[in-house]
Design a protein around this motif. Structure first.
Motif, PDB file in Angstrom:
ATOM      1  N   SER A 178       0.851  -1.202   0.000  1.00 24.76           N
ATOM      2  CA  SER A 178       0.000   0.000   0.000  1.00 24.76           C
ATOM      3  C   SER A 178       0.876   1.237   0.000  1.00 24.76           C
ATOM      4  CB  SER A 178      -0.917  -0.025   1.229  1.00 24.76           C
ATOM      5  OG  SER A 178      -0.165   0.275   2.375  1.00 24.76           O
ATOM      6  N   GLY A 179       0.239   2.398   0.255  1.00 25.07           N
ATOM      7  CA  GLY A 179       1.008   3.635   0.290  1.00 25.07           C
ATOM      8  C   GLY A 179       1.875   3.738   1.534  1.00 25.07           C
ATOM      9  N   GLY A 180       1.518   2.994   2.589  1.00 23.33           N
ATOM     10  CA  GLY A 180       2.270   3.078   3.841  1.00 23.33           C
ATOM     11  C   GLY A 180       2.944   1.780   4.245  1.00 23.33           C
ATOM     12  N   HIS A 181       2.616   0.664   3.600  1.00 25.13           N
ATOM     13  CA  HIS A 181       3.122  -0.649   4.019  1.00 25.13           C
ATOM     14  C   HIS A 181       3.616  -1.476   2.838  1.00 25.13           C
ATOM     15  CE1 HIS A 181       0.747   0.448   7.511  1.00 25.13           C
ATOM     16  NE2 HIS A 181       1.379  -0.483   8.201  1.00 25.13           N
ATOM     17  N   THR A 182       4.670  -2.236   3.079  1.00 26.89           N
ATOM     18  CA  THR A 182       5.065  -3.320   2.175  1.00 26.89           C
ATOM     19  C   THR A 182       5.548  -4.442   3.071  1.00 26.89           C
ATOM     20  OG1 THR A 182       5.727  -1.725   0.505  1.00 26.89           O
ATOM     21  CG2 THR A 182       6.516  -3.984   0.209  1.00 26.89           C
ATOM     22  N   GLN A 183       4.749  -5.496   3.153  1.00 23.34           N
ATOM     23  CA  GLN A 183       5.060  -6.580   4.088  1.00 23.34           C
ATOM     24  C   GLN A 183       4.714  -7.927   3.484  1.00 23.34           C
ATOM     25  OE1 GLN A 183       2.494  -5.284   7.354  1.00 23.34           O
ATOM     26  NE2 GLN A 183       4.266  -4.584   8.514  1.00 23.34           N
ATOM     27  N   LEU A 184       5.476  -8.933   3.891  1.00 28.01           N
ATOM     28  CA  LEU A 184       5.066 -10.310   3.631  1.00 28.01           C
ATOM     29  C   LEU A 184       4.625 -10.876   4.968  1.00 28.01           C
ATOM     30  CD1 LEU A 184       7.635 -11.691   1.053  1.00 28.01           C
ATOM     31  CD2 LEU A 184       5.148 -11.702   0.810  1.00 28.01           C
ATOM     32  N   MET A 185       3.384 -11.332   5.011  1.00 26.52           N
ATOM     33  CA  MET A 185       2.806 -11.758   6.283  1.00 26.52           C
ATOM     34  C   MET A 185       2.284 -13.178   6.163  1.00 26.52           C
ATOM     35  SD  MET A 185       0.205  -9.231   8.025  1.00 26.52           S
ATOM     36  CE  MET A 185       0.811  -7.620   8.144  1.00 26.52           C
ATOM     37  N   LEU A 186       2.732 -14.031   7.084  1.00 26.05           N
ATOM     38  CA  LEU A 186       2.169 -15.380   7.123  1.00 26.05           C
ATOM     39  C   LEU A 186       0.896 -15.324   7.938  1.00 26.05           C
ATOM     40  CD1 LEU A 186       4.933 -18.000   7.933  1.00 26.05           C
ATOM     41  CD2 LEU A 186       3.537 -17.859   5.863  1.00 26.05           C
ATOM     42  N   MET A 187      -0.129 -15.986   7.469  1.00 32.10           N
ATOM     43  CA  MET A 187      -1.372 -16.081   8.249  1.00 32.10           C
ATOM     44  C   MET A 187      -1.562 -17.546   8.599  1.00 32.10           C
ATOM     45  SD  MET A 187      -4.359 -13.754   6.617  1.00 32.10           S
ATOM     46  CE  MET A 187      -5.668 -13.905   7.846  1.00 32.10           C
ATOM     47  N   HIS A 188      -1.432 -17.847   9.902  1.00 28.95           N
ATOM     48  CA  HIS A 188      -1.583 -19.244  10.336  1.00 28.95           C
ATOM     49  C   HIS A 188      -3.052 -19.595  10.505  1.00 28.95           C
ATOM     50  CE1 HIS A 188       2.721 -19.437  10.858  1.00 28.95           C
ATOM     51  NE2 HIS A 188       2.674 -18.293  11.517  1.00 28.95           N
ATOM     52  N   GLY A 189      -3.881 -18.590  10.665  1.00 28.65           N
ATOM     53  CA  GLY A 189      -5.328 -18.767  10.825  1.00 28.65           C
ATOM     54  C   GLY A 189      -5.937 -17.375  10.820  1.00 28.65           C
ATOM     55  N   HIS A 190      -7.239 -17.290  11.065  1.00 25.84           N
ATOM     56  CA  HIS A 190      -7.865 -15.957  11.102  1.00 25.84           C
ATOM     57  C   HIS A 190      -7.249 -15.114  12.208  1.00 25.84           C
ATOM     58  CE1 HIS A 190     -10.886 -16.343   8.064  1.00 25.84           C
ATOM     59  NE2 HIS A 190     -11.256 -17.520   8.529  1.00 25.84           N
ATOM     60  N   GLY A 191      -6.788 -13.912  11.851  1.00 22.93           N
ATOM     61  CA  GLY A 191      -6.242 -12.979  12.834  1.00 22.93           C
ATOM     62  C   GLY A 191      -4.902 -13.394  13.418  1.00 22.93           C
ATOM     63  N   ASP A 192      -4.279 -14.426  12.871  1.00 20.75           N
ATOM     64  CA  ASP A 192      -3.024 -14.958  13.423  1.00 20.75           C
ATOM     65  C   ASP A 192      -1.880 -14.666  12.439  1.00 20.75           C
ATOM     66  OD1 ASP A 192      -1.037 -16.379  14.612  1.00 20.75           O
ATOM     67  OD2 ASP A 192      -2.057 -18.320  14.557  1.00 20.75           O
ATOM     68  N   TYR A 193      -1.198 -13.546  12.683  1.00 19.78           N
ATOM     69  CA  TYR A 193      -0.226 -13.035  11.715  1.00 19.78           C
ATOM     70  C   TYR A 193       1.211 -13.193  12.185  1.00 19.78           C
ATOM     71  CZ  TYR A 193      -4.494 -10.597  10.371  1.00 19.78           C
ATOM     72  OH  TYR A 193      -5.780 -10.304  10.033  1.00 19.78           O
ATOM     73  N   GLU A 194       2.105 -13.405  11.213  1.00 22.17           N
ATOM     74  CA  GLU A 194       3.543 -13.392  11.492  1.00 22.17           C
ATOM     75  C   GLU A 194       4.203 -12.630  10.346  1.00 22.17           C
ATOM     76  OE1 GLU A 194       7.288 -16.539  11.647  1.00 22.17           O
ATOM     77  OE2 GLU A 194       5.253 -17.312  11.656  1.00 22.17           O
ATOM     78  N   ILE A 195       4.830 -11.494  10.686  1.00 22.48           N
ATOM     79  CA  ILE A 195       5.498 -10.713   9.637  1.00 22.48           C
ATOM     80  C   ILE A 195       6.844 -11.363   9.351  1.00 22.48           C
ATOM     81  CG2 ILE A 195       6.466  -8.449   9.039  1.00 22.48           C
ATOM     82  CD1 ILE A 195       4.335  -7.217  10.935  1.00 22.48           C
ATOM     83  N   ILE A 196       7.051 -11.811   8.110  1.00 18.90           N
ATOM     84  CA  ILE A 196       8.339 -12.464   7.788  1.00 18.90           C
ATOM     85  C   ILE A 196       9.264 -11.545   6.998  1.00 18.90           C
ATOM     86  CG2 ILE A 196       7.457 -14.836   7.945  1.00 18.90           C
ATOM     87  CD1 ILE A 196       7.454 -14.800   4.809  1.00 18.90           C
ATOM     88  N   GLY A 197       8.737 -10.411   6.560  1.00 21.13           N
ATOM     89  CA  GLY A 197       9.592  -9.451   5.855  1.00 21.13           C
ATOM     90  C   GLY A 197       8.833  -8.169   5.626  1.00 21.13           C
ATOM     91  N   GLN A 198       9.592  -7.062   5.519  1.00 20.90           N
ATOM     92  CA  GLN A 198       8.935  -5.778   5.243  1.00 20.90           C
ATOM     93  C   GLN A 198       9.943  -4.787   4.696  1.00 20.90           C
ATOM     94  OE1 GLN A 198       7.309  -4.097   8.869  1.00 20.90           O
ATOM     95  NE2 GLN A 198       8.789  -5.252  10.069  1.00 20.90           N
TER      96      GLN A 198
END
Ligand code: KG4
Ligand code: ZN
Length: 374
Positions: A140-160
């Motif tokens: 987006s205009g403010g974010h660039t991230q790779l995020m793992l989603m293990h389930g609903h609402g369960d996030y792990e940022i693996i890179g940004q």
């Protein structure tokens, strides 16, 4: 359940009325008041002006939505991240309505909203929902991230990104090329017309910009160097023109550079080069992470998910090379900031909450420009 969702984190005021029935999220109304035309004159969003326009726009938009308060079960609002003068307008309206109508209120993370745009099912052409584990490429205009989603609402940022977000880089590169704000769609459109009008050799020759951090061994990104590479290419072009027209190399100054207009063909070529370099890095790292983490779905999210080239590159690479991974890109209606995506994130969160947590939703939601997703 019926949800009223409000978004006001940047330059779009969004109001949506949505339904979440038997695990299917659909959108009844999705109203947006965009301020882009107002900010274009300044080359970007002016926060205080944006706050003022949200204040002007939010009440007429709520009235236009013709909400029946008795039908609403939940109010959702973007609590952050975003621009404080903008967030407070939506958050204040939401707190007030929740108090007046005695409804539960959920504060939603803006990026979680972008991600959950992929769970909106009112388009019959969306056959399946993402499966976990999923990998979200947030652009987006403010974010660039790779995020793992293990389930609903369960996030792990693996890179940004370690510096600019990719949307920000699009906007800055466009500005250097004399194109209006927001630069993303401007570059997208010009890069496409360059591809359509060029043969393979011309495309190869035009592909001149670096791929920052492509092989650095992690999932982080960097886009400010790419923007600087566009600046250097522009300056080189202008310098050559100035030298050809008799300027002395040692005395060339900023205003001399700025006096040289960039021809259409040069701008098209730079748009192509920029988009090719930016998307190469995004696609390469996304596919590498998808493989390493053995995900079942890849999700595209954020304003840059509207980019035609990024959508088609990801689609063809995944279809051709990873038939076991499903790709999910939001409908174009839900790529840029909107209320419906905030409603979707709220619906899935509400679904996971116990009674005690639901009771706590009668407390005031605060705007937080730096709200963390984790
Ligand atoms: O998600 P968004 O609406 O706002 C933020 O949360 O930041 O994203 C806005 C960003 C801007 O940087 C804009 O230039 C970019 O999304 N954008 C695009 C396209 N449409 C919007 N970037 C590339 N290609 C597009 N077609
Ligand atoms: Zn956004």
């Amino acid at each position: 359940m019926k949800i009223l969702a409000i978004e006001s984190s940047a330059d779009e005021t969004g109001i949506a009325i949505c339904d979440f029935v038997d695990g299917v999220f659909t959108v009844e109304k999705n109203l947006i008041a965009s301020q882009i035309d107002m900010h274009r004159a300044y080359g970007g969003i002016v926060p205080n002006l944006a706050g003022k326009y949200h204040t002007e726009n939010i009440m007429p938009l709520l009235r236009k939505a013709k909400i029946d308060p008795s039908a609403i079960d939940l109010i959702a609002v973007t609590a952050g991240p975003g621009l404080m003068p903008c967030l407070v307008v939506g958050v204040s309206a939401a707190n007030t309505l929740a108090l007046a109508w005695d409804k539960p209120l959920l504060g939603v993370h803006h990026i979680e909203g972008h991600i959950y745009a992929n769970w909106i099912q009112d388009d019959a052409s969306v056959p399946t929902l993402p499966q976990f584990p999923a990998l979200a490429l947030v652009v987006s205009g403010g974010h660039t991230q790779l995020m793992l989603m293990h389930g609903h609402g369960d996030y792990e940022i693996i890179g940004q990104t370690v510096d600019d977000a990719v949307g920000e880089a699009y906007d800055k590169a466009a500005r250097l090329l004399g194109l209006p704000y927001p630069g993303g769609p401007e570059i997208d459109q010009r890069a496409t017309s360059f591809i359509v009008s060029s043969d393979q050799r011309k495309l190869r020759d035009a592909d001149t910009l670096p791929r920052p951090m492509l092989h650095n061994g992690n999932y982080d990104f960097s886009f400010s160097g790419l923007k600087t590479a566009v600046l250097y290419s522009v300056r080189d072009y202008q310098k050559n023109i100035l030298l050809e027209t008799g300027h002395n190399q040692k005395s060339i100054c900023k205003t001399d550079y700025e006096s040289v207009d960039l021809p259409e063909e040069f701008v098209l070529q730079m748009c192509y080069a920029f988009q090719e370099a930016a998307c190469d890095v995004l696609v390469y790292k996304t596919l590498k992470a998808a493989q390493e983490y053995n995900v079942r779905s890849v999700i595209l999210a954020g304003g840059v998910s509207a980019n035609s080239y990024l959508r088609s590159r990801l689609t063809s690479e995944i279809t051709d090379n990873y038939p076991n991974i499903s790709l999910h890109v939001p409908d174009l209606t839900y790529c840029l900031d909107n209320g419906a995506m905030i409603g979707a994130a709220a619906a899935y969160r509400w679904d996971r909450m116990n009674d005690q947590e639901k009771k706590a939703c009668h407390l005031t939601v605060l705007a937080n420009p730096n709200l963390p997703i984790l």
